[in-house]
Write a protein that holds these residues in place. Structure first.
Motif, PDB file in Angstrom:
ATOM      1  N   UNK A 101       1.130  -1.091  -0.086  1.00  0.00           N
ATOM      2  CA  UNK A 101      -0.066   0.184  -0.028  1.00  0.00           C
ATOM      3  C   UNK A 101       1.009   1.046   0.337  1.00  0.00           C
ATOM      4  N   UNK A 102       1.820   1.094   1.129  1.00  0.00           N
ATOM      5  CA  UNK A 102       2.762   2.097   0.837  1.00  0.00           C
ATOM      6  C   UNK A 102       3.658   2.661  -0.258  1.00  0.00           C
ATOM      7  N   UNK A 103       3.580   1.813  -1.089  1.00  0.00           N
ATOM      8  CA  UNK A 103       4.786   2.041  -2.376  1.00  0.00           C
ATOM      9  C   UNK A 103       3.317   2.441  -3.811  1.00  0.00           C
ATOM     10  N   UNK A 104       1.831   1.920  -3.935  1.00  0.00           N
ATOM     11  CA  UNK A 104       1.518   2.176  -4.369  1.00  0.00           C
ATOM     12  C   UNK A 104       0.958   4.036  -4.740  1.00  0.00           C
ATOM     13  N   UNK A 105       0.680   4.500  -3.359  1.00  0.00           N
ATOM     14  CA  UNK A 105       0.574   5.736  -3.430  1.00  0.00           C
ATOM     15  C   UNK A 105       1.990   6.821  -3.707  1.00  0.00           C
ATOM     16  N   UNK A 106       3.526   6.048  -3.428  1.00  0.00           N
ATOM     17  CA  UNK A 106       4.347   6.605  -3.434  1.00  0.00           C
ATOM     18  C   UNK A 106       5.169   6.370  -5.005  1.00  0.00           C
ATOM     19  N   UNK A 107       5.186   5.815  -5.429  1.00  0.00           N
ATOM     20  CA  UNK A 107       5.865   6.139  -6.903  1.00  0.00           C
ATOM     21  C   UNK A 107       5.432   4.677  -7.730  1.00  0.00           C
ATOM     22  N   UNK A 108       3.645   4.749  -7.663  1.00  0.00           N
ATOM     23  CA  UNK A 108       3.037   3.717  -9.087  1.00  0.00           C
ATOM     24  C   UNK A 108       3.684   3.695 -10.529  1.00  0.00           C
ATOM     25  N   UNK A 109       4.401   4.948 -10.769  1.00  0.00           N
ATOM     26  CA  UNK A 109       4.740   4.180 -12.350  1.00  0.00           C
ATOM     27  C   UNK A 109       3.307   5.165 -12.889  1.00  0.00           C
ATOM     28  N   UNK A 110       3.827   5.734 -14.496  1.00  0.00           N
ATOM     29  CA  UNK A 110       2.403   5.545 -14.697  1.00  0.00           C
ATOM     30  C   UNK A 110       2.646   4.415 -15.507  1.00  0.00           C
ATOM     31  N   UNK A 111       1.206   3.702 -16.787  1.00  0.00           N
ATOM     32  CA  UNK A 111       1.581   2.666 -17.183  1.00  0.00           C
ATOM     33  C   UNK A 111       2.198   2.948 -18.583  1.00  0.00           C
TER      34      UNK A 111
END
Lengths: 322, 322, 322
Positions: free
Chosen positions: A90-100
């Motif tokens: 969950x932490x990384x999801x919001x942090x640095x998802x990177x756009x497809x």
């Protein structure tokens, strides 16, 4: 990211003890955590740290709920390590998802099919007619060879080479005649592949990595290998050609598996062990040379080269005695 | 590709038995082949599959000509595996040759010489004054360092690094002073180098890979190593600096060769063996720790650490007995 | 580069014997050197070559000054190998320094900080918020992940991957739930990292490589490992997660260190040894399976699997005898 303990429990479940309004700004280990941070206790070995940690909130199993409550906020859950895994995601999801999408510096050849939700990192090469599944993330500097197929929700780390030629030659008058590698690599869903790992394409059929397999860094997978679903390999493992590995197997770092073998499901190989024969029975298998101080090793290793003679001498003695 | 059995024999030789007009559209293994496909029998272990295969045509040795004829079309040749190798090459030639030239995304530094018939893949780096020979194919994402030379008809797979600095330092008051690596790498003709393999440049002289050498993936070749012509190494082999390896040698996967050694021609090293001394005599050399179920291994490994004392106890007994 | 012996001594020190005006155009080994070249004698094993070398000038220790003077020009210095290291550095400085800056083909993400004196090679990827220190040279085709920090005067060779995810999963009903790797990699000053080596980012805290560490090619450093200052590792070493290694340690090629261990300062590990427990005492540690001709190995390895029983048989004999 900044969330309250209440928000964490609302999203990930578990029972909250103590001040649910506490704001958490980081996940940390018990020994390093600060009052604004959350830590977890999964390994009983670290139980003593529960009393000393400065963490604002701790994630614990039910057996330790009382002990945890005595020191401050806590989340109680049957499997704290799993809870931590989900929290970390969950932490990384919001942090640095990177756009497809495909990074403009990547090179994608004609005929490749890349899911709209997939991410292809900078400086990647994707060969002709390769297929990349939905939500799969390919890091920077990865090679996916022509006709290779990667499933959905995979993570492929930097430097990985999928689909280089398998190592096949016919000997002919002292030289080697190349066998063209006509197969490809097929990778299932939810597979993770570590940095600089190589998976070769098959000679005639394909090399196959089934769903949920996790491979660490610098692993070598030879041509026409099949790795069963949910098996995992630590760094520097090597698997030679045409070997079939079952499901739910694990391999410690540096293990080697020779070619043309079959390993059953639920086989566990200790780090640095060489698997030199097929394994039909689930269980743990080992073959690691024990380390010693150098002087002791030298003596024992020298004796090891005479071990067979030693046995014969022992046998001779036994005969004499009877 | 679609060819008749007659066309195959016309190009690659061998004697045709049965329907030469049969159209073949794929090479396959005996157990997987369909009626429009061709398979080969090279390993006597698979002889039983000759009766059961659905392959339209089989490639067999003269001894099996009659048995093969009884089931359909066949090509008879003294070395079916070599025949298969040549057939596989023909297959890819027409399929995916790849046009020669330098991919526009590759970076080639000033002074590099690349043969007009060579192929430099996407996202490669070729350093200053490097030389790439005729018909050599460099896959995507390869590094060829400055002044390194690659011969003709070589194949270099993705992720390979040729010409990084050798690992050389002078110890000085507890720290390491770098020795600049002034040599280069020289690679002969018809060499194949597997994915993510590294060949370091020499310290003063060059690191040399002679003609016809075949290296699999994730191999480490230290500075100033020389590998003799037509030697072959399976995946994950490591060769430390300044070692000289003869011609026609083979190394199983994960083998290690220590530095400053010399190996004669026709030396064969079993997988995962550590070569810790020079070898003057051709032959097979081994040193693999045997795998066992974990409980047995634990007992034996513990005893191994007392092996020298065991020998002394045996000697004492022997003395008592005489 | 062309310099006189006098100019060398002026820059690097040492005492000059013989013709100081001699022009030197290359550094070479004693056995290969030509009259316009300089060679060094560091290893006493090569002392005999001092008489036969054609080198115009030799670098020797004081003990050999007279012997060297008898044959021509010489530079006398307490540590010829260190002198050679410094001379070799001077040679490359002038030859191929490479101008600082970021190659136009490199991809640098937002927030990365790159020192003006640093060099980022072709086709590199530098992630968001990464930091590259002064005078650090990153070769072509390197990945530096987001938030990773590299100190000053480091050398990072081609194919290196810094900051891929550590290998962490929580088991859950037979499958693996990913633990997001929230830490980074912190690398000190004067560190060198060999081709295709991987250093994973930490799970919660950082993976740390201290000042002056030297890593060869194809090394795997797991998450949350710490390597103490001035330690060095030869090719193909693997270090599993959370292990702490002291300062001034050395590791021979192919050594493996299991996870969650602690090694003291000044620990030296022989090539291919598996470190399976913590080491508190400085010294040399080994565990290499001895190589043998294949027939001998087969016999000894088979007996090794019965070693524990062998010990019991010996014990039984001993009992009988007393």
């Amino acid at each position: 990211m900044r969330v309250t303990v209440a928000e964490i429990v609302q999203r990930l479940g578990g029972d909250c003890i103590g001040d649910a309004s506490l704001v958490i700004d980081r996940i940390a280990t018990l020994d390093a955590a600060a009052p604004s941070q959350i830590a977890f206790l999964a390994n009983p070995r670290y139980r003593a740290q529960l009393a000393s940690t400065r963490a604002g909130c701790v994630i614990v199993a039910p057996a330790l709920a009382e002990e945890a409550a005595a020191r401050g906020a806590a989340i109680v859950t049957p499997d704290p390590y799993l809870y931590y895994a989900r929290l970390s995601q969950w932490w990384t999801e919001s942090d640095s998802a990177g756009t497809p999408g495909v990074h403009p510096s990547a090179v994608v050849e004609a005929g490749a099919t890349i899911a709209a939700s997939a991410t292809i990192g900078a400086l990647c090469f994707v060969g002709a007619d390769a297929v990349i599944g939905a939500h799969t993330r390919i890091a920077a500097r990865v090679t996916v060879g022509e006709r290779c197929v990667i499933g959905a929700r995979c993570i492929v780390h930097s430097g990985v080479v999928i689909g280089a030629d398998g190592f096949g030659f016919a000997p002919h008058e002292g030289t080697w005649v190349k066998i063209a590698q006509l197969g490809a690599v097929r990778i299932g869903d939810d597979v993770e592949i570590g940095a600089n790992t190589c998976i070769d394409r098959g000679a005639l059929g394909d090399t196959v990595i089934e769903d949920g397999v996790k491979l660490d860094n610098l692993i070598q997978i030879g041509h026409n290998v099949r790795i069963g679903a949910h098996s995992a390999m630590a760094g520097c493992v090597g698997v030679a050609g045409s070997t079939k590995i079952g499901r739910y197997c694990t391999f410690g770092g540096g293990a080697r598996v020779l070619g043309h073998l079959e390993l059953a499901d639920h086989v566990h190989i200790t780090a640095t062990t060489v698997v030199s024969r097929s394994i039909a029975k689930p269980g743990q298998y080992s073959g690691m040379f024990p380390m010693d101080d150098n002087a002791s090793w030298e003596k024992n290793a020298a004796t090891l080269r005479q071990l067979h003679r030693l046995r014969e001498r022992l046998r001779a003695l036994e005969k004499k005695m009877t």
